[in-house]
Design an enzyme around this catalytic site. Sequence first.
Site, PDB file in Angstrom:
ATOM      1  N   LYS A 141       0.955   1.175 -25.995  1.00  0.00           N
ATOM      2  CA  LYS A 141       2.132   2.037 -25.823  1.00  0.00           C
ATOM      3  C   LYS A 141       1.789   3.532 -25.843  1.00  0.00           C
ATOM      4  O   LYS A 141       2.496   4.332 -25.241  1.00  0.00           O
ATOM      5  CB  LYS A 141       3.191   1.721 -26.891  1.00  0.00           C
ATOM      6  N   ASP A 161      12.750   0.848 -26.614  1.00  0.00           N
ATOM      7  CA  ASP A 161      12.757   0.130 -27.899  1.00  0.00           C
ATOM      8  C   ASP A 161      13.901   0.600 -28.800  1.00  0.00           C
ATOM      9  O   ASP A 161      14.606  -0.207 -29.407  1.00  0.00           O
ATOM     10  CB  ASP A 161      11.432   0.334 -28.641  1.00  0.00           C
ATOM     11  N   GLY A 206       8.413   2.658 -42.766  1.00  0.00           N
ATOM     12  CA  GLY A 206       7.279   2.736 -41.847  1.00  0.00           C
ATOM     13  C   GLY A 206       7.296   4.046 -41.094  1.00  0.00           C
ATOM     14  O   GLY A 206       8.358   4.660 -40.899  1.00  0.00           O
ATOM     15  N   ARG A 213       4.162   3.974 -46.817  1.00  0.00           N
ATOM     16  CA  ARG A 213       3.107   3.773 -47.812  1.00  0.00           C
ATOM     17  C   ARG A 213       2.209   5.015 -47.862  1.00  0.00           C
ATOM     18  O   ARG A 213       1.964   5.561 -48.936  1.00  0.00           O
ATOM     19  CB  ARG A 213       2.313   2.522 -47.384  1.00  0.00           C
ATOM     20  N   THR A 214       1.766   5.496 -46.707  1.00  0.00           N
ATOM     21  CA  THR A 214       1.028   6.765 -46.648  1.00  0.00           C
ATOM     22  C   THR A 214       2.072   7.868 -46.476  1.00  0.00           C
ATOM     23  O   THR A 214       2.612   8.068 -45.388  1.00  0.00           O
ATOM     24  CB  THR A 214       0.042   6.765 -45.455  1.00  0.00           C
ATOM     25  N   TYR A 222      10.163 -10.552 -35.854  1.00  0.00           N
ATOM     26  CA  TYR A 222      11.004 -11.755 -35.858  1.00  0.00           C
ATOM     27  C   TYR A 222      10.128 -12.983 -36.060  1.00  0.00           C
ATOM     28  O   TYR A 222       8.902 -12.922 -35.948  1.00  0.00           O
ATOM     29  CB  TYR A 222      11.818 -11.876 -34.562  1.00  0.00           C
TER      30      TYR A 222
HETATM   31  P1  ATR Z   1       3.064  -0.026 -35.257  1.00  0.00           P
HETATM   32  O1  ATR Z   1       2.759   0.479 -33.883  1.00  0.00           O
HETATM   33  O2  ATR Z   1       3.382  -1.497 -35.334  1.00  0.00           O
HETATM   34  O3  ATR Z   1       4.075   0.817 -35.964  1.00  0.00           O
HETATM   35  P2  ATR Z   1       1.041   1.259 -36.828  1.00  0.00           P
HETATM   36  O4  ATR Z   1       1.183   2.537 -36.074  1.00  0.00           O
HETATM   37  O5  ATR Z   1      -0.328   0.763 -37.225  1.00  0.00           O
HETATM   38  O6  ATR Z   1       1.666   0.046 -36.051  1.00  0.00           O
HETATM   39  O7  ATR Z   1       1.953   1.395 -38.155  1.00  0.00           O
HETATM   40  C1  ATR Z   1       2.092   0.357 -39.077  1.00  0.00           C
HETATM   41  C2  ATR Z   1       3.106   0.788 -40.116  1.00  0.00           C
HETATM   42  O8  ATR Z   1       3.301  -0.272 -41.061  1.00  0.00           O
HETATM   43  C3  ATR Z   1       2.671   1.993 -40.935  1.00  0.00           C
HETATM   44  O9  ATR Z   1       3.812   2.706 -41.325  1.00  0.00           O
HETATM   45  C4  ATR Z   1       2.001   1.327 -42.138  1.00  0.00           C
HETATM   46  O10 ATR Z   1       1.914   2.136 -43.281  1.00  0.00           O
HETATM   47  P3  ATR Z   1       0.680   3.173 -43.440  1.00  0.00           P
HETATM   48  O11 ATR Z   1       1.006   4.335 -42.535  1.00  0.00           O
HETATM   49  O12 ATR Z   1       0.681   3.525 -44.878  1.00  0.00           O
HETATM   50  O13 ATR Z   1      -0.539   2.420 -43.011  1.00  0.00           O
HETATM   51  C5  ATR Z   1       2.969   0.203 -42.371  1.00  0.00           C
HETATM   52  N1  ATR Z   1       2.411  -0.930 -43.140  1.00  0.00           N
HETATM   53  C6  ATR Z   1       1.496  -1.835 -42.730  1.00  0.00           C
HETATM   54  N2  ATR Z   1       1.264  -2.766 -43.690  1.00  0.00           N
HETATM   55  C7  ATR Z   1       2.064  -2.425 -44.745  1.00  0.00           C
HETATM   56  C8  ATR Z   1       2.285  -2.990 -46.033  1.00  0.00           C
HETATM   57  N3  ATR Z   1       1.643  -4.094 -46.446  1.00  0.00           N
HETATM   58  N4  ATR Z   1       3.203  -2.391 -46.844  1.00  0.00           N
HETATM   59  C9  ATR Z   1       3.865  -1.271 -46.434  1.00  0.00           C
HETATM   60  N5  ATR Z   1       3.685  -0.689 -45.225  1.00  0.00           N
HETATM   61  C10 ATR Z   1       2.803  -1.254 -44.386  1.00  0.00           C
END
Ligand code: ATR
Length: 278
Positions: free
Chosen positions: A65, A101, A126, A151-152, A219
């Site tokens: 994307k 989306d 997220g 989380r970050t 889902y």
């Molecule tokens: P996507 O395109 O699916 O959003 P991404 O850019 O890798 O994929 O982002 C994944 C998101 O899920 C991020 O917000 C990530 O948090 P971090 O930025 O801290 O990595 C979050 N995420 C993934 N696993 C997680 C978990 N176990 N608990 C909480 N947040 C999670």
Amino acid sequence: MDRYAVIGHPIKHSKSPLIHTAFARQTRQDLRYEALLAPLDGFSATVESFRTTGGRGVNVTAPFKLAACVTATRLTARAEAAGAVNTLTFNGDIIVGDNTDGVGLVRDLTVNLFCPLAGRRVLLLGAGGAARGVVLPLLQGKPTSLTVINRTVSRAHELRTSFARHAGQISFTAGGYDDLDGWDFDIVINATSASLENEAPPLPDGFFAPNAFAYDMMYGAGDTPFLATARAQGVTRLADGLGMLVEQAAESFALWRGVRPNSAPVLSWLRRKLTSSP
Ligand code: ATR
């Protein structure tokens, strides 16, 4: 016959060919929609080969994307804001990149699930690509507040900063999971990829307001880990992202064909397929 495709890696799991073929049948549009596997370093070559052999447009799924933003020669405002593209339309030499989306999520929430955003306190979990794709349409739904938690924590703040100019009167804040203590929300949307690791985001107790809605953009056949957590906290209004998937497809289909399909029968057919497959 006009040709369209979804491009991803992997791609076998994609439901887009099923959905678009059902839309085409329903609206009597003469088109073919296929799934294309692109090599991880070969997204733009795959698009070019499809385009130059008569393709009219493509949907884009993980992990391309962001790459699709670069392939597009023109971006719509919502794709530019999201920094991600899920729909490419070919007009001669012009490749228009759009992102359906967020509209898909908002349509599923407000139309299919009778959960308006206006006047509600919305929590978005997220700050990755999936979250970025939905922030602008969520703000356009005029909630009272939009809170982004990640989380970050720095990524949540970066996301807030890049969308702040679109917030207007809406209280738009960002933080980490520890900041949730003492707050409650009317709509909680999970845009993390935690379910892929079979985990729920690390949510404290008590942040669902009475009658709150829990929405997972992922889902599955049963509750996702996030929805199971919400249910355990007493939430009774829940939905996963199958409706969003169908609605983003309907929006792409409408862009390409100028006709909006009726998404409801396609969604219930897909739901039946999902829950009846082993
Ligand atoms: P996507 O395109 O699916 O959003 P991404 O850019 O890798 O994929 O982002 C994944 C998101 O899920 C991020 O917000 C990530 O948090 P971090 O930025 O801290 O990595 C979050 N995420 C993934 N696993 C997680 C978990 N176990 N608990 C909480 N947040 C999670």
